[in-house]
Design a protein around this motif. Structure first.
Motif, mmCIF file in Angstrom:
data_model
loop_
_atom_site.group_PDB
_atom_site.id
_atom_site.type_symbol
_atom_site.label_atom_id
_atom_site.label_comp_id
_atom_site.label_asym_id
_atom_site.label_seq_id
_atom_site.Cartn_x
_atom_site.Cartn_y
_atom_site.Cartn_z
ATOM 1 N N VAL A 37 0.879 -1.174 0.000
ATOM 2 C CA VAL A 37 0.000 0.000 0.000
ATOM 3 C C VAL A 37 0.913 1.220 0.000
ATOM 4 O O VAL A 37 1.918 1.235 0.719
ATOM 5 N N GLN A 39 1.394 5.691 -0.100
ATOM 6 C CA GLN A 39 0.785 6.956 0.312
ATOM 7 C C GLN A 39 1.651 8.095 -0.197
ATOM 8 O O GLN A 39 2.772 8.298 0.292
ATOM 9 N N LYS A 43 -1.260 12.763 0.932
ATOM 10 C CA LYS A 43 -2.426 12.137 0.323
ATOM 11 C C LYS A 43 -2.882 10.919 1.121
ATOM 12 O O LYS A 43 -2.308 10.577 2.149
ATOM 13 N N GLY A 44 -3.898 10.260 0.605
ATOM 14 C CA GLY A 44 -4.464 9.104 1.278
ATOM 15 C C GLY A 44 -3.776 7.802 0.914
ATOM 16 O O GLY A 44 -2.810 7.774 0.148
ATOM 17 N N LEU A 45 -4.297 6.730 1.484
ATOM 18 C CA LEU A 45 -3.756 5.402 1.217
ATOM 19 C C LEU A 45 -4.217 4.913 -0.152
ATOM 20 O O LEU A 45 -5.368 5.097 -0.525
ATOM 21 N N TRP A 47 -3.971 1.315 -2.396
ATOM 22 C CA TRP A 47 -3.555 -0.069 -2.551
ATOM 23 C C TRP A 47 -2.745 -0.236 -3.829
ATOM 24 O O TRP A 47 -3.097 0.315 -4.868
ATOM 25 N N TYR A 95 4.181 0.989 1.962
ATOM 26 C CA TYR A 95 4.013 0.150 3.139
ATOM 27 C C TYR A 95 3.823 -1.309 2.733
ATOM 28 O O TYR A 95 3.062 -1.623 1.801
ATOM 29 N N TRP A 113 1.118 -3.342 9.778
ATOM 30 C CA TRP A 113 1.761 -2.509 8.763
ATOM 31 C C TRP A 113 3.228 -2.308 9.140
ATOM 32 O O TRP A 113 3.570 -2.226 10.317
ATOM 33 N N GLY A 116 7.150 1.652 6.514
ATOM 34 C CA GLY A 116 7.160 2.262 5.187
ATOM 35 C C GLY A 116 8.553 2.657 4.735
ATOM 36 O O GLY A 116 9.457 2.885 5.537
#
Lengths: 123, 106
Positions: A37, A39, A43-45, A47, A95, A113, A116
């Motif tokens: 995943v 990011q 910004k957002g996550l 996939w 991640y 998780w 990262g």
């Protein structure tokens, strides 16, 4: 205790390739599907990819499909992601993540998780 | 491709109830998970299978999912709950994340 440690991030020129690794410990790695995943900054996550516990099934987001490969080495308890033809929009923290559901192909939810690894695509 | 939508921001006073929605076509037919992410940290799962709490997650976190909307509810919100929240579902063999909601505890 589950540990996921990503490595391989850095600054890469557009059009080049990059390989990421995720070393897993604290659980029976070969029983769990694994995810990547990402990011982007601020910004957002998003996939990126998922691979089944046995490595037979792999699925990718449209944004990376055709230029990325997810793989795993269960003997080394390591997950990999290769991304080719890198673009500016691939700049992100990547991640590694683990499903909560043992011996399920890919569908499940993420219960762990890594910290990262930052990939910056820039000339 | 399937999309799920979250409000960009939600504000709540300390001690009050915060509700964060996640909307998608027939979302109630899929399991939804929720993740909390604080600045500079990795996400943490707070709800899975629509309404189940992982061990270690406070009871004030709850979830529901019906129709086209899943909802994360935080009862008695505390300052430590200020974070970004993401919903997640599956669409066939693709993982779908919502765009995230920034929860501000005023």
């Amino acid at each position: 205790q589950v540990q996921l440690v990503e490595s391989g991030g850095g600054v890469v020129q557009p059009g080049k390739s990059l390989g990421l690794s995720c070393a897993a410990s604290g659980f029976t790695f070969n029983n769990y599907a694994m995810y990547w995943v990402r990011q982007a900054p601020g910004k957002g996550l998003e996939w990126v990819a998922v691979i089944s516990y046995d490595g037979r099934n792999k699925y990718y987001a449209d944004s990376v499909k055709g230029r990325s490969t997810v793989s795993r080495d269960n003997s080394k308890k390591t997950l990999y992601l290769q991304v080719n033809s890198l673009r500016g929009e691939d700049t992100a923290v990547y991640y590694c993540a683990k499903t909560a559901n043992p011996l399920v192909d890919v569908h499940g939810w993420i219960d762990s998780w890594g910290q990262g690894t930052l990939v910056t695509v820039s000339s | 491709s399937y999309e799920v939508t979250q409000p960009p921001s939600v504000s709540v006073s300390p001690g009050q109830t915060a509700s964060i929605t996640c909307s998608g076509d027939k979302l109630g037919g899929e399991y939804v998970s929720w993740y909390q992410q604080k600045p500079g940290q990795s996400p943490v799962m707070v709800i899975y299978q629509d309404s189940k709490r992982p061990s270690g997650i406070p009871e004030r976190f709850s979830g529901s999912n019906s129709g086209d909307t899943a909802t994360l509810t935080i009862s008695g919100t505390q300052a430590m709950d200020e974070a970004d929240y993401y919903c997640q579902a599956w669409d066939s063999s693709s993982v779908v994340f919502g765009g995230g909601t920034k929860l501000t505890v005023l």
